[in-house]
Design an enzyme around this catalytic site. Structure first.
Site, mmCIF file in Angstrom:
data_model
loop_
_atom_site.group_PDB
_atom_site.id
_atom_site.type_symbol
_atom_site.label_atom_id
_atom_site.label_comp_id
_atom_site.label_asym_id
_atom_site.label_seq_id
_atom_site.Cartn_x
_atom_site.Cartn_y
_atom_site.Cartn_z
ATOM 1 N N ASN A 60 41.227 8.039 46.517
ATOM 2 C CA ASN A 60 39.830 7.905 46.915
ATOM 3 C C ASN A 60 38.878 8.058 45.731
ATOM 4 O O ASN A 60 37.865 8.760 45.813
ATOM 5 C CB ASN A 60 39.477 8.931 48.001
ATOM 6 C CG ASN A 60 40.323 8.775 49.238
ATOM 7 O OD1 ASN A 60 40.511 7.656 49.739
ATOM 8 N ND2 ASN A 60 40.872 9.871 49.739
ATOM 9 N N ARG A 65 36.195 7.597 36.988
ATOM 10 C CA ARG A 65 36.289 9.010 37.374
ATOM 11 C C ARG A 65 37.709 9.542 37.172
ATOM 12 O O ARG A 65 37.909 10.667 36.732
ATOM 13 C CB ARG A 65 35.864 9.197 38.829
ATOM 14 C CG ARG A 65 35.785 10.664 39.242
ATOM 15 C CD ARG A 65 35.259 10.813 40.670
ATOM 16 N NE ARG A 65 35.079 12.213 40.983
ATOM 17 C CZ ARG A 65 36.050 13.042 41.338
ATOM 18 N NH1 ARG A 65 37.291 12.582 41.412
ATOM 19 N NH2 ARG A 65 35.799 14.307 41.601
ATOM 20 N N ARG A 114 41.713 17.680 45.481
ATOM 21 C CA ARG A 114 43.025 17.411 44.886
ATOM 22 C C ARG A 114 43.566 18.597 44.085
ATOM 23 O O ARG A 114 44.728 18.589 43.677
ATOM 24 C CB ARG A 114 42.948 16.173 43.987
ATOM 25 C CG ARG A 114 42.376 14.941 44.708
ATOM 26 C CD ARG A 114 41.978 13.860 43.712
ATOM 27 N NE ARG A 114 41.175 12.831 44.329
ATOM 28 C CZ ARG A 114 39.849 12.894 44.492
ATOM 29 N NH1 ARG A 114 39.194 13.986 44.106
ATOM 30 N NH2 ARG A 114 39.178 11.909 45.058
ATOM 31 N N LYS A 157 50.996 5.211 49.909
ATOM 32 C CA LYS A 157 50.496 4.408 48.796
ATOM 33 C C LYS A 157 50.769 5.086 47.464
ATOM 34 O O LYS A 157 51.274 4.473 46.518
ATOM 35 C CB LYS A 157 49.013 4.136 48.984
ATOM 36 C CG LYS A 157 48.370 3.322 47.853
ATOM 37 C CD LYS A 157 47.593 4.224 46.922
ATOM 38 C CE LYS A 157 46.848 3.450 45.865
ATOM 39 N NZ LYS A 157 46.041 4.327 44.991
ATOM 40 N N PRO A 174 53.089 -1.348 46.239
ATOM 41 C CA PRO A 174 51.978 -0.478 46.661
ATOM 42 C C PRO A 174 50.857 -1.264 47.327
ATOM 43 O O PRO A 174 50.438 -2.318 46.833
ATOM 44 C CB PRO A 174 51.503 0.144 45.347
ATOM 45 C CG PRO A 174 52.683 0.061 44.432
ATOM 46 C CD PRO A 174 53.373 -1.216 44.795
ATOM 47 N N ASP A 176 47.173 -0.627 48.374
ATOM 48 C CA ASP A 176 45.911 0.097 48.485
ATOM 49 C C ASP A 176 44.897 -0.813 49.161
ATOM 50 O O ASP A 176 45.237 -1.905 49.657
ATOM 51 C CB ASP A 176 45.419 0.556 47.109
ATOM 52 C CG ASP A 176 45.148 -0.605 46.153
ATOM 53 O OD1 ASP A 176 45.300 -1.784 46.567
ATOM 54 O OD2 ASP A 176 44.783 -0.337 45.003
#
Length: 224
Positions: A60, A65, A114, A157, A174, A176
């Protein structure tokens, strides 16, 4: 010497990418366009431990970032490697270093929720010195998937990303948000039909699914 000892393997120079591209594009006009557009793509042989933590952090979030968070994690808890291009560089912190911390110690890295995932996963990996994680490269896909999914904060994922980029399971595909949109746009799947997308990849791309995913992702992000 550096090239032979590290970069040759890391950059996957031992693989015949011409053969990969031929197989993927032979009966698939969509893949043919994607392969031609991204002909220089390579799948790196990344460190499994770094890959697990990096993809946990990536959830997310966006690339800018994610990069800042990983740079901060290394600067705060890694070892100094020296100055490169005018900036001090740091190693990726090893699992034992992070396992000794508490989630609140990572607040400076701005990982958000996280924090807990990183610490709990570090403790799980550090329990045997990381040997079990490294050994998953030799395991089959299902065994590796099951093991990776046991790590705190690792969903389907993230697990497939770890399997593809860290454990070299090239049958991984994967999915996403971007890949779901791409598969919908290019192959006509409903956005929620992740099962159908995965089955299509397994059926048509097989043990080259990871390469197909990278070609499709790059092609669609630049052209659609």
């Amino acid at each position: 010497e550096d090239f032979d000892d590290f970069w040759f393997d890391y950059l996957d120079f031992g693989r015949d990418y011409g053969a990969v591209k031929t197989i993927l594009s032979e009966k698939d006009p969509v893949m043919r366009r994607a392969v031609e557009f991204g002909s220089g793509i390579r799948l790196l042989h990344q460190d499994p431990w770094e890959t697990v933590i990096s993809f946990i952090i990536s959830q997310n979030s966006n690339i800018r970032r994610i990069s800042r968070c990983i740079d901060s994690l290394c600067a705060e808890f890694g070892e100094p490697l020296g100055v490169c291009r005018g900036k001090m560089r740091f190693s990726f912190p090893d699992p034992c270093r992070l396992a000794a911390l508490e989630p609140e110690d990572l607040a400076v890295c701005r990982l958000g929720y996280r924090d807990k995932y990183v610490i709990e996963t570090a403790r799980a990996v550090a329990a045997d010195g990381g040997r079990s994680l490294a050994a998953l490269r030799e395991a089959d896909y299902e065994e590796a998937l099951c093991s990776v999914r046991k790590f705190c904060g690792v969903g389907p994922k993230v697990a497939d990303c770890v399997l593809l980029f860290g454990l070299l399971k090239y049958e991984s595909f994967p999915l996403d948000v971007w890949m779901k949109r791409i598969m919908s746009r290019l192959y006509g799947f409903e956005l929620k039909d992740t099962k159908g997308m995965s089955e299509h990849a397994a059926r048509h791309f097989g043990n080259l699914s990871g390469f197909a995913q990278q070609y499709l992702f790059y092609y669609a992000r630049e052209n659609l």
